[in-house]
Design an enzyme around this catalytic site. Structure first.
Site, PDB file in Angstrom:
ATOM      1  N   HIS A  45     -13.803 -54.601  28.771  1.00  0.00           N
ATOM      2  CA  HIS A  45     -13.849 -55.190  29.784  1.00  0.00           C
ATOM      3  C   HIS A  45     -13.771 -56.586  29.118  1.00  0.00           C
ATOM      4  CE1 HIS A  45     -18.336 -56.641  29.422  1.00  0.00           C
ATOM      5  NE2 HIS A  45     -18.383 -55.455  28.674  1.00  0.00           N
ATOM      6  N   GLU A  86     -17.390 -55.767  34.779  1.00  0.00           N
ATOM      7  CA  GLU A  86     -17.979 -54.520  34.153  1.00  0.00           C
ATOM      8  C   GLU A  86     -19.468 -54.719  34.206  1.00  0.00           C
ATOM      9  OE1 GLU A  86     -20.057 -52.336  30.917  1.00  0.00           O
ATOM     10  OE2 GLU A  86     -19.985 -54.465  31.261  1.00  0.00           O
ATOM     11  N   ASP A  90     -16.446 -51.710  24.060  1.00  0.00           N
ATOM     12  CA  ASP A  90     -17.170 -52.585  24.924  1.00  0.00           C
ATOM     13  C   ASP A  90     -17.458 -53.684  23.692  1.00  0.00           C
ATOM     14  OD1 ASP A  90     -19.083 -54.056  26.034  1.00  0.00           O
ATOM     15  OD2 ASP A  90     -19.588 -52.780  27.385  1.00  0.00           O
ATOM     16  N   SER A 150      -3.908 -24.591  16.608  1.00  0.00           N
ATOM     17  CA  SER A 150      -3.274 -25.303  15.202  1.00  0.00           C
ATOM     18  C   SER A 150      -2.200 -24.353  14.660  1.00  0.00           C
ATOM     19  CB  SER A 150      -4.821 -25.138  14.457  1.00  0.00           C
ATOM     20  OG  SER A 150      -4.837 -24.583  13.129  1.00  0.00           O
ATOM     21  N   HIS A 167     -19.976 -34.628  37.229  1.00  0.00           N
ATOM     22  CA  HIS A 167     -19.798 -33.839  36.090  1.00  0.00           C
ATOM     23  C   HIS A 167     -21.185 -33.005  35.854  1.00  0.00           C
ATOM     24  CE1 HIS A 167     -18.552 -32.698  32.043  1.00  0.00           C
ATOM     25  NE2 HIS A 167     -17.406 -33.381  32.164  1.00  0.00           N
ATOM     26  N   TYR A 203     -28.887 -45.519  30.750  1.00  0.00           N
ATOM     27  CA  TYR A 203     -28.072 -45.745  29.729  1.00  0.00           C
ATOM     28  C   TYR A 203     -27.915 -44.552  29.054  1.00  0.00           C
ATOM     29  CZ  TYR A 203     -28.586 -50.883  29.458  1.00  0.00           C
ATOM     30  OH  TYR A 203     -28.510 -52.162  29.516  1.00  0.00           O
TER      31      TYR A 203
END
Ligand SMILES: *[C@@H]1O[C@H](CO)[C@@H](O)[C@H](O)[C@H]1NC(C)=O
Ligand SMILES: *[C@@H]1O[C@H](CO)[C@@H](O)[C@H](O)[C@H]1NC(C)=O
Ligand SMILES: *[C@@H]1O[C@H](CO)[C@@H](O)[C@H](O)[C@H]1NC(C)=O
Ligand SMILES: *[C@@H]1O[C@H](CO)[C@@H](O)[C@H](O)[C@H]1NC(C)=O
Ligand SMILES: *[C@@H]1O[C@H](CO)[C@@H](O)[C@H](O)[C@H]1NC(C)=O
Ligand SMILES: *[C@@H]1O[C@H](CO)[C@@H](O)[C@H](O)[C@H]1NC(C)=O
Ligand SMILES: *[C@@H]1O[C@H](CO)[C@@H](O)[C@H](O)[C@H]1NC(C)=O
Length: 740
Positions: A399, A447, A476, A633, A687, A698
């Site tokens: 941001h 932001e 950030d 892989s 989610h 946070y």
């Protein structure tokens, strides 16, 4: 190296000339010859046809018929050589020279666009959204004592960070006042109560000790949880206002009490520094609070924002301004130091603060907060480097907006790094590079108020992102200490390991240890993604695996970081944060290397095993992931071999398989989306594995739905969430074990 293009026209003209020869009326011999010739030619044509459509990966470098692509190692070299300290310093100086609050500085958006274009990013545009937000108008905080029907003024808070001679942006005429983004208007006069960090548990402690916050102003410290959730809990309990201050007890050992000088003379906290910040209820949904789940385009229908922003006023204050309030509570209410260890972390005991809860009868504060609410444009800058593969996109973003004129660490250390990456990509493009996968660069606006620019953009493009986005890499705070810190979806952990292994740690190099990489110095902790920066909409709303990283970790011996304060300035950065701008360059390299590896390797560098293992106890998912990663892989090895051009069917088969594997990797995280979202007004968070903690904001919770149900002791809900999770894991497992 220039890309070698096969003329498509030549291909097309080739066919009509052959076809008449294949007619049935021709002699058998010539017919057989024609068939053989035709077969050979169609074979050739098909080979030619197949390769131009599968050109992303260099696989036949000796043939002039095939595009020769720059090898990843060469791209990485350009990424390692291009970013320069002096350049990063210049970018930082530009961004931090004037105010750039969300939605307030169009010229910085224009400037960013122009730089990217100048460096050679092919498509750059400014994408704007009309967002409901607030700006400060006026404020007042007074400490008063009731005297008959009147009040006597005991203390008038300055609510201002002093201008410093040596730090020019602290003295700008148009500097931004101290305030809270999304705070409510209000003018309240009431007794007040001290609430430690203002966490859910702190309020529970107060209540259990008989301290009532109803009708009171709450005074609490910054720290531990997102500030908006302090205000939310206070509001829920009937408080009428909130004051939040920065206590030096949270600055570790670098304090004036321990003999360190304060900024600008030394590394300790300036006692008049103030942490601005948003008080949006972040864990209930980021973005424009009037358009949850859809983009804030001009003229859209808007909703009542009250589920997402406070209705009681609040102000951020310095510890200088908090001192008279705290000491006024001495001896009143409960001695909170007796509540437990967690209540004894205050750093002002030596200033005669006893940390009593209050209230003190007849001692009140007058808290006046005046803000202006408006709907105003916010400007994201989006750059695009189209790749060969259109539906596999790598997005990197940072941001641009800050609470202050400065913002040298948050966020413009990241912005400076992003410019250096754009410059590196530009160099590669100049040398003929076109990425295998499409790369997007994003410079977000707004932001700080609540991830506004990124959330609206993601909501706007959710359909396209669902089918194309491979990963989002966020930076950030790019640099403010030598301590590398990362939170990531485990799918991307190998990328972080790989990139940090390739970049030398600047401080170690300065001491002569050129072999010590960032990886070697780093504590190897990959934290769980919560919220608090622009990856939130990607990871938590759309299931796009994300990383958030930077040299922004806590350094116990380092200078105190003046978060969201005027003192997060260019001057502070140059003198204390990252003198020499070496870590700005280091984060640019790490970030750029990760983007390159994601965009360029034939098999997407995801690690499903790491994801499955991080979810513990889900055995069949782990074993399906292990098998899948092993197959990926093996295929990567096959593809790395030189397969002769005429063996195109083998190559085609390998590419088709690679394509299938990459598609499965791309959609893997989407399996964990639950369309109804979380409970209790947290529906925007879709989610089932990742969301910010409901009362922390946070820090990330793993299986947030289940966790909340457990915390609330609602067993019906616990069982419901176990079923939802089981279903997601089954879908993911089935996808991974399914045919390729
Ligand atoms: C925008 O930022 C630039 C510096 O980056 C500054 O010069 C300019 O004054 C700012 N514009 C506004 C409207 O604050
Ligand atoms: C705020 O309220 C106080 C008393 O309640 C009053 O004296 C003061 O004028 C008010 N301030 C403003 C700006 O309205
Ligand atoms: C807290 O104070 C309010 C208002 O003074 C009162 O209505 C409420 O009953 C009190 N709560 C408790 C638990 O004492
Ligand atoms: C408050 O409690 C702490 C911890 O028990 C104690 O050390 C301190 O002396 C008390 N303060 C007062 C003023 O009683
Ligand atoms: C990433 O690191 C692993 C382990 O060190 C290595 O095997 C792999 O080749 C690296 N991948 C890339 C693309 O650098
Ligand atoms: C993938 O992650 C697992 C578990 O963390 C680890 O053991 C494995 O080495 C990783 N794979 C690669 C290729 O790095
Ligand atoms: C448990 O949660 C469900 C919603 O899933 C709700 O309907 C029910 O009332 C809750 N039960 C209790 C005891 O809170």
């Amino acid at each position: 190296m220039k890309a070698l293009h096969i003329s498509e026209k030549q291909d097309i003209e080739f066919w009509p000339r052959i076809e008449p020869d294949l007619g049935p009326s021709v002699q058998a011999r010539s017919s057989r010859a024609a068939l053989v010739l035709g077969g050979c030619l169609s074979y050739l044509a098909l080979s030619l046809f197949l390769f131009p459509s599968w050109p992303p990966f260099r696989n036949c470098k000796h043939s002039k018929w095939h595009r020769e692509r720059m090898p990843l190692s060469m791209l990485e070299e350009i990424m390692m050589l291009t970013p320069q300290e002096e350049e990063a310093r210049k970018h930082s100086d530009y961004y931090t020279s004037g105010p750039h609050l969300g939605g307030k500085n169009f010229s910085q958006a224009m400037w960013t666009k122009e730089r990217w274009e100048e460096y050679g990013i092919p498509e750059v545009e400014i994408v704007s959204y009309d967002i409901y937000t607030n700006y400060p108008k006026s404020h007042r905080l007074g400490l008063l004592k009731a005297k008959g029907d009147d009040y006597k003024l005991l203390y008038e808070a300055s609510l201002e960070e002093p201008a410093l001679e040596e730090d020019p942006t602290t003295a700008l005429k148009d500097r931004i006042p101290t305030f809270h983004g999304y705070s409510a208007n209000g003018n309240v006069t009431a007794e007040f109560v001290y609430a430690n960090y203002g966490t859910y548990n702190d309020f529970e402690d107060l209540l259990s000790h008989g301290v009532n916050v109803t009708g009171k102003v709450v005074l609490c410290k910054y720290g531990h949880i997102f500030r908006g959730l302090k205000v939310k809990r206070a509001q829920d309990l009937g408080a009428v206002g909130v004051l939040i201050y920065s206590d030096p007890g949270d600055d570790g050992k670098i304090t004036e009490l321990n003999g360190y000088k304060a900024y600008p003379d030394g590394p300790a906290r300036n006692k008049e520094s103030v942490q601005r910040g948003s008080v949006q209820f972040l864990s209930f949904g980021p973005g424009d609070p009037t358009t949850p789940g859809y983009a804030s385009k001009p003229g859209v229908e808007r909703q009542d924002p009250s589920p997402f922003i406070p209705s009681i006023p609040s102000l951020p204050i310095s510890y200088m301004d908090a001192l008279p309030l705290l000491t006024a509570l001495n001896g009143h209410g409960k001695n909170t130091s007796e509540f437990g260890e967690y209540w004894r972390t205050g750093g002002l005991y030596h200033k005669n603060v006893q940390y009593f809860s209050g209230p003190a009868k007849g001692i009140v504060v007058n808290l006046h907060n005046e803000v202006e609410y408006v709907i105003t444009p916010h400007w994201n800058v989006i750059g695009k480097i189209p790749g060969y593969i259109k539906d596999e996109t790598v997005i990197i973003g940072n941001h641009r907006d800050a609470w202050i004129a400065g913002g040298a660490a948050d966020p413009n250390s990241g912005s400076a790094a992003l410019l250096e990456i754009a410059k590196s990509f530009g160099k590669m493009i100049e040398l003929g590079w076109k990425p295998a996968r499409t790369i997007l660069l994003a410079s977000w606006d707004g932001e700080e108020y609540g991830l506004l620019g990124s959330t609206e953009w993601v909501e706007d493009h959710q359909k396209l992102l669902h089918t194309t986005a491979l990963a989002y890499l966020n930076v950030d705070v790019g640099a403010r200490s030598p301590v590398f810190s990362v939170a990531a979806n485990p799918l991307l952990q190998d990328l972080v390991f790989n990139a940090t292994q390739k970049v030398v740690d600047p401080n170690r190099a300065q001491q002569g240890h050129f072999d010590d990489s960032v990886y070697d110095v780093w504590n190897k902790k990959v934290r769980t993604l919560g919220s608090g920066s622009d990856y939130t909409a990607f990871q938590d709303h759309l299931g796009i695996p994300s990383v958030d990283m930077g040299f922004g970790g806590e350094d116990a011996n380092g200078p105190v970081y003046h978060y969201h304060s005027n003192y997060d300035s260019f001057h502070w950065m140059e003198k204390f944060g990252d003198p020499g701008f070496k870590y700005h360059v280091a984060i640019a390299k790490i970030w750029g290397l990760m983007a390159l590896q994601l965009a360029e390797t034939p098999i997407v560098s995801f690690n499903a095993t790491a994801y499955a293992s991080s979810l513990a106890c889900l055995k069949d998912f782990v074993s399906a992931s292990q098998k899948f990663d092993a197959e990926a892989s093996r295929l990567a090895h096959e593809l790395a071999k030189d397969i002769p051009w005429w063996n195109w069917w083998k190559k085609a088969a390998l590419w088709l398989k690679a394509r299938a594997i990459n598609q499965k990797y791309k959609y893997l995280d989407r399996a964990f989306l639950h369309p109804e979202g979380l409970d209790d007004g947290r529906h925007w968070f879709k989610h089932v594995v990742y969301a910010p903690g409901k009362w922390t904001g946070y820090s990330g919770d793993v299986f947030p739905g289940l966790l909340e149900a457990g915390r609330e002791g609602n067993w019906t809900n616990v069982c419901r969430w176990v079923r939802i999770i089981r279903h997601s894991v089954d879908v993911a497992t089935k996808e991974l074990s399914g045919p390729l």
